[in-house]
Design an enzyme around this catalytic site. Structure first.
Site, PDB file in Angstrom:
ATOM      1  CG  LEU A   5      -1.932  -0.891   1.146  1.00  0.00           C
ATOM      2  CD1 LEU A   5      -2.897  -1.064   2.663  1.00  0.00           C
ATOM      3  CD2 LEU A   5      -2.942  -1.011   0.242  1.00  0.00           C
TER       4      LEU A   5
ATOM      5  CG  ASP B  92       4.366  12.624  11.758  1.00  0.00           C
ATOM      6  OD1 ASP B  92       4.786  13.908  11.363  1.00  0.00           O
ATOM      7  OD2 ASP B  92       4.952  11.490  11.194  1.00  0.00           O
TER       8      ASP B  92
ATOM      9  N   PRO C  46      -1.519  16.227   6.845  1.00  0.00           N
ATOM     10  CG  PRO C  46      -1.475  18.033   5.397  1.00  0.00           C
ATOM     11  CD  PRO C  46      -0.762  17.276   6.384  1.00  0.00           C
ATOM     12  CB  ALA C  47       0.596  12.163   4.527  1.00  0.00           C
TER      13      ALA C  47
END
Length: 631
Positions: A15, A139, A142-143
């Site tokens: 993935l 952390d 956006p990711a």
């Protein structure tokens, strides 16, 4: 691909990859479901020698942290952490149909302020749950935020925070900074105190959340620069770029991005402020209006100030002090009127009142005239001949020339899909019907529809909605995928204003009807149509019929497993019972091992397409029928 981890998890495809290693889509052979597996990878022998123990310990610790939030609606669930060949693997929920926020903004553009606020509320809820357990994410970016279809079919309705070191779709290639082998975060999203070596705190996570929401609404990060070092420097030394699209979200972002953690919004303050943007209420006391760009698309009134929601602004910092204006003007603590109600204006003088009365009268006349124009336009639209443009009335081929169907699909239609020599699911297939749903080995079947108000809405929302509508059936089958047949603008009316939701074989035909379209007593042409919890009347070792589980039956389908690529079909017919007993043991489903045993079914289809799937069943050891005495 093809490895089996810990004797149970078959790796299907990768993935993504990140700082800690790879994330795989895997098939749990025991429970017959898909999961995501995080693999710890060392890229060179020196790293493995010096950092191995620390990274392994960190992976275990962060798996425990995320597992402590199991069941939270906005956190990706961790199921297990196990060891394989001396390294830990983390077993996580696989979020089907998800995209991360960075990818979504990159492909579709910035989100509206209201949608950003909705995402922010969900992430804030997840962060707060962790903070209450003493766990800092460290952390947020956006990711690490996934948006996936929810049960209603909304394509981005589900919001999930990932990667307490174990993201389902980790970022590829972003530099991460460490200090004494401890992850600090990602350049451009670090809090200033973290970038200078401070301890992780809840306030630092909220700063990162502010950077993330800024990216979502503006299309780039507030401290985005040409290099990671420049980004870290900007976080510590520079103010964020002025927001141009944020609207009502701008003052919330400014307060979250305060350099001094003591001046940042608390979680409770941020929740109140974001809630005010997501669910605006009419302003009963203020003439100050938020700019129209800050309105959510479904709103008919401007976004209000957050005063009614109990939001208290910081006591100091740029932009938060009261503003003094001349008598008769609206004065608010900030330029947007967001952080609190405006100060009471002085009573207007008589000339001002007369001007307002004339203004109201003028607005009334204009509104009346506009209403008449719209009414006349509606009459013209209803009576005009709009069929002069070929296909312009929406009566063209329902799904376009490339799909090739002259009539709209109906519920239960079995289809043949020709991918024109390309890989399956690459491009648009040409479809034709198999009226008998058996004679031509159909590739799939129509199992649902999604209505839409326009062809554009069908294109945007149809595929994700089909994923959700067909999920229950797909979860019961071994090797299928969802596929949306979306109407074209010219064929939108001919298609009944609906997207057709197909379930197609992932690697080959399904050979017959699926789900509720199968009839009791019908024989299975191939194992591809067998689904979990089917009950079988076995006539011979090549003839099984679908029957009701309430009556006498010979076997019940429990799940699926996969045999090795080197196993022939002839070998599978002798080895599959043992493989199913190991991968899908009936005892795991509550069947008494002294009475019941594992069975299996194989067919040519999975060997022709190379998947080698086997259907695993349970049956009585003495060969008798099962009549309701099973769990």
């Amino acid at each position: 691909m093809g490895r089996v981890i810990a004797g149970r998890y078959l790796l299907l495809n990768r993935l993504g990859s990140g700082g800690m290693g790879h994330v795989w889509l895997a098939h749990d052979q025991r429970l017959a479901c898909e999961v995501a597996l995080k693999e710890i990878v060392f890229r060179d022998p020196v790293e493995a020698g010096h950092d191995r123990e620390a990274r392994v310990a960190r992976a275990r610790a962060e798996a425990r942290h995320a597992a402590g939030l199991r069941g939270h609606p906005h956190v990706v669930t961790v199921h297990d952490v196990l060891e394989h060949e001396g390294l830990p693997w983390i077993v996580m929920e696989y979020v089907a149909g998800a995209t991360d926020l960075r990818e979504l903004v990159g492909t579709r553009g910035p989100l509206s302020p209201a949608e950003c606020a909705r995402v922010g509320l969900a992430v804030l809820d997840a962060l707060t749950a962790g903070h209450q357990r003493g766990v800092m994410h460290r952390d947020v970016k956006p990711a690490n935020i996934l948006l996936a279809p929810d049960r209603s079919g909304a394509p981005y309705g589900r919001v999930l925070l990932t990667d307490y070191g174990i993201s389902v779709q980790p970022d590829a290639g972003e530099t991460r900074y460490t200090l004494a082998s401890v992850l600090v975060g990602t350049a451009g999203y670090l809090a200033p105190e973290r970038a200078t070596g401070g301890a992780p705190t809840a306030a630092a996570d909220l700063f990162s959340l502010g950077c993330t929401l800024y990216h979502a609404v503006e299309g780039r990060g507030p401290f985005e620069r040409e290099s990671h070092l420049a980004e870290v420097t900007a976080v510590v030394m520079e103010e964020p770029r002025p927001a141009v699209r944020a609207g009502a979200l701008e003052p919330v972002l400014a307060a979250l991005l305060a350099k001094d953690p003591g001046q940042r919004l608390s979680a409770a303050q941020a929740e109140a402020a974001l809630s005010g943007i997501v669910a605006p209420q009419a302003e009963a006391y203020s003439r100050t209006q938020t700019d129209l760009g800050s309105q959510p698309p479904w709103a008919g009134v401007p976004a209000p100030s957050a005063g009614p929601h109990g939001f208290a602004p910081p006591t100091a910092g740029p932009g938060f002090g009261p503003t003094v204006g001349p008598p008769g003007t609206d004065v608010s603590p900030d330029p947007h009127g967001y952080f609190g109600p405006p100060l009471a204006p002085s009573p207007p003088s008589a000339p001002v009142r007369r001007r307002r009365e004339r203004s109201h009268a003028l607005r009334a006349v204009l509104a009346c005239g506009l209403g008449m124009v719209l009414a006349l336009g509606g009459v013209w639209y209803a009576l005009a001949d709009r069929t002069t443009t070929p296909g312009g009335d929406g009566s063209g081929p329902p799904y376009g020339e490339s799909v090739g169907l002259a009539k709209p699909l109906r519920d239960g239609d079995c289809v043949l899909a020709d991918w024109a020599g390309a890989e399956r699911y690459q491009g648009t297939p040409r479809l034709s019907l198999d009226p008998t749903c058996r004679d031509q080995a159909p590739d799939g079947q129509v199992l649902a529809f999604v209505a839409a108000a326009s062809a554009d809405e069908a294109r945007r929302l149809g595929p994700a909605a089909c994923e959700e509508r067909t999920r229950e059936v797909r979860d019961r089958l071994a090797d299928v995928r969802s596929f949306a047949v979306v109407p074209t603008p010219d064929g939108f009316e001919a298609a009944g204003r609906r997207t057709a939701c197909l379930v197609l074989g992932a690697h080959g035909p399904v050979y017959g009807p699926l789900g509720g379209h199968r009839k009791a007593g019908s024989a299975f042409a191939d194992t591809a149509t067998m689904q979990k919890r089917d009950c079988l009347d076995v006539r011979s070792n090549r003839d099984a019929r679908l029957v009701s589980c309430e009556g006498a039956h010979d076997e019940e389908v429990l799940g699926f497993t996969r045999l090795g690529a080197d196993v022939t079909l002839a070998e599978a017919r002798t080895e599959s019972d043992v493989a199913c007993g190991r991968a899908v043991p009936p005892a795991d489903y509550g069947f008494d091992p002294s009475v019941y045993t594992a069975g299996s079914w194989t067919s040519e289809g999975p060997w022709k397409n190379g998947t080698h799937f086997v259907v695993c069943t349970v049956r009585r050891q003495n060969g008798g029928t099962m009549e309701g005495d099973e769990p």
